[in-house]
Design an enzyme around this catalytic site. Structure first.
Site, PDB file in Angstrom:
ATOM      1  CG  ASN A  11      -1.734   1.219   1.382  1.00 17.36           C
ATOM      2  OD1 ASN A  11      -1.830   2.012   0.444  1.00 17.36           O
ATOM      3  ND2 ASN A  11      -2.357   1.402   2.551  1.00 17.36           N
ATOM      4  CD1 TRP A  12       3.691   1.156  -2.935  1.00 16.17           C
ATOM      5  CD2 TRP A  12       3.556   2.336  -4.839  1.00 16.17           C
ATOM      6  NE1 TRP A  12       4.450   0.528  -3.882  1.00 16.17           N
ATOM      7  CE2 TRP A  12       4.382   1.230  -5.063  1.00 16.17           C
ATOM      8  CE3 TRP A  12       3.316   3.224  -5.902  1.00 16.17           C
ATOM      9  CZ2 TRP A  12       4.990   0.984  -6.294  1.00 16.17           C
ATOM     10  CZ3 TRP A  12       3.908   2.986  -7.133  1.00 16.17           C
ATOM     11  CH2 TRP A  12       4.739   1.875  -7.320  1.00 16.17           C
ATOM     12  CE  LYS A  13      -0.144   3.242   4.670  1.00 14.31           C
ATOM     13  NZ  LYS A  13      -0.088   3.345   6.136  1.00 14.31           N
ATOM     14  CG  HIS A  99      -5.974   2.075   4.991  1.00 16.27           C
ATOM     15  ND1 HIS A  99      -5.515   2.994   5.903  1.00 16.27           N
ATOM     16  CD2 HIS A  99      -4.994   1.150   4.857  1.00 16.27           C
ATOM     17  CE1 HIS A  99      -4.299   2.646   6.285  1.00 16.27           C
ATOM     18  NE2 HIS A  99      -3.965   1.524   5.666  1.00 16.27           N
ATOM     19  CD  GLU A 101      -2.833   5.549   6.698  1.00 16.22           C
ATOM     20  OE1 GLU A 101      -2.802   5.607   5.449  1.00 16.22           O
ATOM     21  OE2 GLU A 101      -1.908   5.043   7.368  1.00 16.22           O
ATOM     22  CD  GLU A 169      -3.720  -2.539   7.164  1.00 17.70           C
ATOM     23  OE1 GLU A 169      -2.577  -2.783   6.771  1.00 17.70           O
ATOM     24  OE2 GLU A 169      -4.327  -1.495   6.890  1.00 17.70           O
ATOM     25  N   GLY A 175       2.024   2.156  10.732  1.00 20.05           N
ATOM     26  CA  GLY A 175       2.991   3.239  10.575  1.00 20.05           C
ATOM     27  C   GLY A 175       3.665   3.641  11.883  1.00 20.05           C
ATOM     28  CB  SER A 215       4.726  -1.876  11.905  1.00 16.81           C
ATOM     29  OG  SER A 215       4.254  -0.570  12.148  1.00 16.81           O
TER      30      SER A 215
HETATM   31  P1  PGA Z   1       2.527   0.129   7.621  1.00 14.54           P
HETATM   32  O1  PGA Z   1       1.098   0.380   6.917  1.00 14.54           O
HETATM   33  O2  PGA Z   1       3.040  -1.164   7.101  1.00 14.54           O
HETATM   34  O3  PGA Z   1       3.358   1.314   7.217  1.00 14.54           O
HETATM   35  O4  PGA Z   1       2.257   0.086   9.082  1.00 14.54           O
HETATM   36  C1  PGA Z   1       0.209  -0.653   6.696  1.00 14.54           C
HETATM   37  C2  PGA Z   1      -1.061  -0.141   6.061  1.00 14.54           C
HETATM   38  O5  PGA Z   1      -1.481   0.976   6.412  1.00 14.54           O
HETATM   39  O6  PGA Z   1      -1.663  -0.795   5.206  1.00 14.54           O
END
Ligand code: PGA
Length: 253
Positions: A11-13, A99, A101, A169, A175, A215
């Protein structure tokens, strides 16, 4: 489910900052994935402005390209949004839905359910993200995750379930450098599959892949692969470096 496990999705965000860099990163990942001997499914969820370029490059290759979000309506007066027909048209194979976020930006369970329905109806795969904000001794976090899944799947016809992937998640692990233990992930996978079994019968439920995300990196992947018993991983930060992402994929095999 036609996926070869493990399923590892990057997931490049909102990265990288230019198309040139996106193409370079994607090319580097694609070359490394092509050299893998063990079968697996690899995907990259890229910012929507890069998708058309990347889906063209991915054609016929061992890598899927998907989107990080979609609007539930096929068209309309929704400034700034992108629809499922648009994503399908440029070749997106899957979409991440719900997600944390995006939920933090105001996406409600209702939105998540509608988006999930739109993705699955289109014939694309959906990666439904669920996860608690924090853990507690009494197991309220399990109820919370259970409700996220139940509400998201409420309006999904059973015939569409074969294109569903669930990513567990825990929000506190995204993150942050903190991750759930492999045992936490294993326990949640069991919980999710039990819940799905109640909803759709064991046979169908067992076919829904459950991924872990939060993470995941080259240092902890081995412990997850050995003990978590999940079907794959959703990888954020570590997917932005081709070498590291490949190490995660190799560790998951
Ligand atoms: P992360 O993100 O591996 O940087 O914790 C995972 C995600 O948000 O899908």
């Amino acid at each position: 489910m036609k996926f070869t496990k493990p399923i590892v999705i990057g997931n490049w965000k909102m990265h990288p900052e230019s198309l040139k860099k996106a193409e370079k990163l994607f090319g580097d990942v694609m070359r490394r994935v092509a050299r893998l001997r063990t079968p697996c499914t690899v995907g990259v969820a890229a910012p929507s402005v890069y998708l058309e370029t990347l889906t063209k490059r991915a054609r016929g290759k061992r890598i899927m390209v998907g989107a990080q979000n979609v609007h539930a309506s096929p068209w309309g007066a929704f400034t700034g949004e992108v629809s499922m027909p648009m994503l399908k048209d440029i070749g997106a194979a899957f979409v991440i839905v719900g997600h944390s976020e995006r939920r933090a930006m105001g996406e409600t369970s209702e939105h998540v359910g509608q988006k999930l329905a739109a993705v699955l109806k289109s014939g694309a795969y959906a990666v439904l993200c669920v996860g608690e904000q924090a853990r507690d001794e009494e197991g309220v976090f399990l109820e919370f995750v259970g409700e996220q899944i139940a509400s998201a799947l409420e309006a999904i016809p059973e015939r569409h379930i074969s294109r569903l992937i669930i990513a567990y998640e825990p929000v506190w692990a995204i993150g942050t450098g903190e991750n759930a233990t492999p045992q936490d992930a294993r326990e949640m996978r069991l919980f999710i599959q039990k819940l799905l079994s109640h909803m759709m019968g064991e046979k169908r439920a067992m076919r829904v892949p459950v991924l872990y995300g939060g993470s995941v990196n080259e240092d902890n992947i081995t412990a997850f692969a050995e003990e978590a018993d999940v079907d794959g991983y959703l990888v954020g930060g570590a997917s932005l470096d081709a070498e590291q992402f490949t190490s995660v994929i190799k560790g998951a095999l």
